[in-house]
Design a protein around this motif. Structure first.
Motif, PDB file in Angstrom:
ATOM      1  N   PHE A 435       0.808  -1.230   0.000  1.00  0.00           N
ATOM      2  CA  PHE A 435       0.000   0.000   0.000  1.00  0.00           C
ATOM      3  C   PHE A 435       0.839   1.277   0.000  1.00  0.00           C
ATOM      4  N   PHE A 436       2.068   1.206   0.465  1.00  0.00           N
ATOM      5  CA  PHE A 436       2.891   2.409   0.622  1.00  0.00           C
ATOM      6  C   PHE A 436       3.806   2.672  -0.573  1.00  0.00           C
ATOM      7  N   GLU A 437       3.889   1.762  -1.511  1.00  0.00           N
ATOM      8  CA  GLU A 437       4.914   1.825  -2.554  1.00  0.00           C
ATOM      9  C   GLU A 437       4.770   3.031  -3.472  1.00  0.00           C
ATOM     10  N   ASP A 438       3.572   3.335  -3.914  1.00  0.00           N
ATOM     11  CA  ASP A 438       3.402   4.467  -4.838  1.00  0.00           C
ATOM     12  C   ASP A 438       3.844   5.774  -4.195  1.00  0.00           C
ATOM     13  N   GLU A 439       3.420   5.991  -2.953  1.00  0.00           N
ATOM     14  CA  GLU A 439       3.779   7.230  -2.264  1.00  0.00           C
ATOM     15  C   GLU A 439       5.279   7.305  -2.023  1.00  0.00           C
TER      16      GLU A 439
END
Length: 455
Positions: A435-439
């Motif tokens: 869930f954190f990869e794009d940011e």
């Protein structure tokens, strides 16, 4: 015990004697290991930093158990700490005897060992509002910044697993270091969200009290309303407890601790204890008493390490002893993806099992400890355990700290992997990314564009 002196008294004033590649062969205990073992140490010690001292040699290492003794492995180079390819290159250079070639070979290998893991150089280096880059600081998490005093870029002895090994190998371009404390004060004024400053290195407790005060005094005199805690990352309690007992400036250093506390600032010594044996001597017990008497708190932490402490019984007993001595168990870390990770690393699933087995054996007072935790690029990630989902095993993780504070305490799932030893080895249990990869990727792009703007 053979080659082991009687325990040093707490009222002694011993002189520290350091052993490095230049003189380690003088030790009778090392001479008994033979030339082949000595040469292996020399090969590895020309790549990874090596220094120990007489307290470690005489009080902490059980020479009857060498080469398997955990404190021996912790402080003396072992052949397996270099992969075979790197070992062979360094061995060949040493046998040729050309000093320049030896240095070039060592540096070539070092640059392949991920000298700055978790985005330390790319993402953590802060900037003043006037554009000045502060290469002696790191600011990864909102409330905490790290400060690297230039006078603390060494230690009483080096841990063979140390993820800060680039600080000690003579490659200035790999170092974090800062000479002046005024810029630290300025940065804290510009960032009122920061409540904690962590002095690290190296080891800040390598400094004489007079030098250490030149960094502390500006902080105290600035009367910063946001500064609530000063932390000191140190191995001195373990490797040289006489720092707090009988050195010529011991009382001056303890007085600095008292001044910090009297100012209303919480002082926390982040004590690095990697094995129970480090807590056994009278010297370390008395040193802990002296530090705590100033009003400072001692929190303890260590990575879990193959060949040294991959034993739940040892961890449980170490945490119990720390509580008994008035310390607070804080973290069990996972070996970072740098240096000799291949030698010390433990699969995450095994690390979590060891943590859980140890955790079950202690009371609530020791259950302040958190782990196993990876200090990875996105933040501190804890492996919570193994669960079943859709009839398959999965790994459950969460952030204890994150580059974005909103990530903290959000559980996420990874595919079950018995070989994974780091976050980058894991795959999402559902979907194609965590869930954190794009940011995180966006943050990295922004930093990269700031450092290398298009012309």
């Amino acid at each position: 015990m053979q080659n082991q002196k009687a325990e040093w008294a707490t009222n002694e004033s011993p002189r520290i004697m350091s052993y490095t590649l230049a003189n380690f062969r003088q030790l009778p205990q090392i001479q008994k290991l033979g030339e082949e073992k000595q040469f292996e140490m020399e090969v590895v010690g020309n790549v990874l930093p090596f220094k120990t001292n007489n307290y470690v040699v005489e009080q902490l290492i059980d020479w009857n158990n060498v080469p398997n003794d955990p404190m021996f492995v912790l402080t003396f180079p072992q052949r397996g700490m270099l992969i075979p390819e790197h070992y062979a290159k360094m061995e060949a250079s040493l046998k040729k005897g050309d000093k320049k070639e030896i240095q070039n070979t060592a540096n070539e290998i070092r640059l392949q060992l991920n000298p700055h893991p978790a985005g330390q150089m790319e993402l953590n280096v802060p900037t003043l509002k006037d554009g000045t880059k502060l290469y002696g600081m790191q600011h990864k998490y909102k409330e905490t910044c790290l400060f690297f005093p230039s006078q603390s870029q060494t230690c009483h002895a080096y841990c063979s697993f140390c993820f800060r090994w680039p600080q000690f190998v003579g490659m200035d371009e790999l170092k974090f270091a800062m000479k002046e404390g005024e810029q630290l004060v300025q940065y804290l004024r510009e960032h009122p969200e920061i409540s904690d400053v962590l002095f690290t290195g190296g080891d800040p407790m390598i400094m004489k009290a007079k030098i250490f005060s030149t960094y502390i005094n500006p902080l105290l005199e600035a009367n910063l309303p946001n500064l609530r805690t000063i932390r000191i990352g140190t191995k001195a309690l373990s490797y040289w407890p006489y720092k707090f007992l009988t050195e010529d400036d011991t009382e001056e250093m303890l007085d600095i601790f008292k001044r910090i506390v009297d100012k209303g600032i919480h002082l926390a010594l982040m004590g690095h204890f990697n094995h129970l044996v480090e807590l056994k001597t009278d010297a370390v017990k008395e040193a802990i008493k002296k530090v705590r008497a100033t009003g400072a708190q001692i929190r303890t932490q260590s990575p879990i390490l193959r060949h040294i402490n991959d034993d739940s019984e040892m961890w449980a007993e170490m945490w119990k002893t720390q509580v008994q001595l008035g310390c607070i168990p804080y973290y069990m870390f996972v070996v970072r993806d740098t240096g000799a990770q291949h030698y010390f690393g433990i699969p995450l699933i095994e690390a979590q099992r060891i943590f859980r087995d140890a955790y079950k054996k202690v009371t609530g007072l020791a259950r302040t400890v958190r782990g196993p935790s990876m200090s990875a690029t996105p933040g501190k990630v804890q492996i919570l355990g193994i669960a079943e989902y859709g009839g398959e095993k999965i790994m459950v993780l969460r952030f204890l700290q994150g580059r974005n504070p909103d990530w903290v305490q959000i559980p996420f799932l990874a595919k079950y992997d018995e070989k994974a030893i780091w976050l980058d080895d894991l795959k999402p249990a559902t979907g194609d990314k965590f869930f954190f990869e794009d940011e995180l990727n966006e943050k990295m792009k922004v930093i990269k564009n700031q450092d290398y703007p298009e012309s």
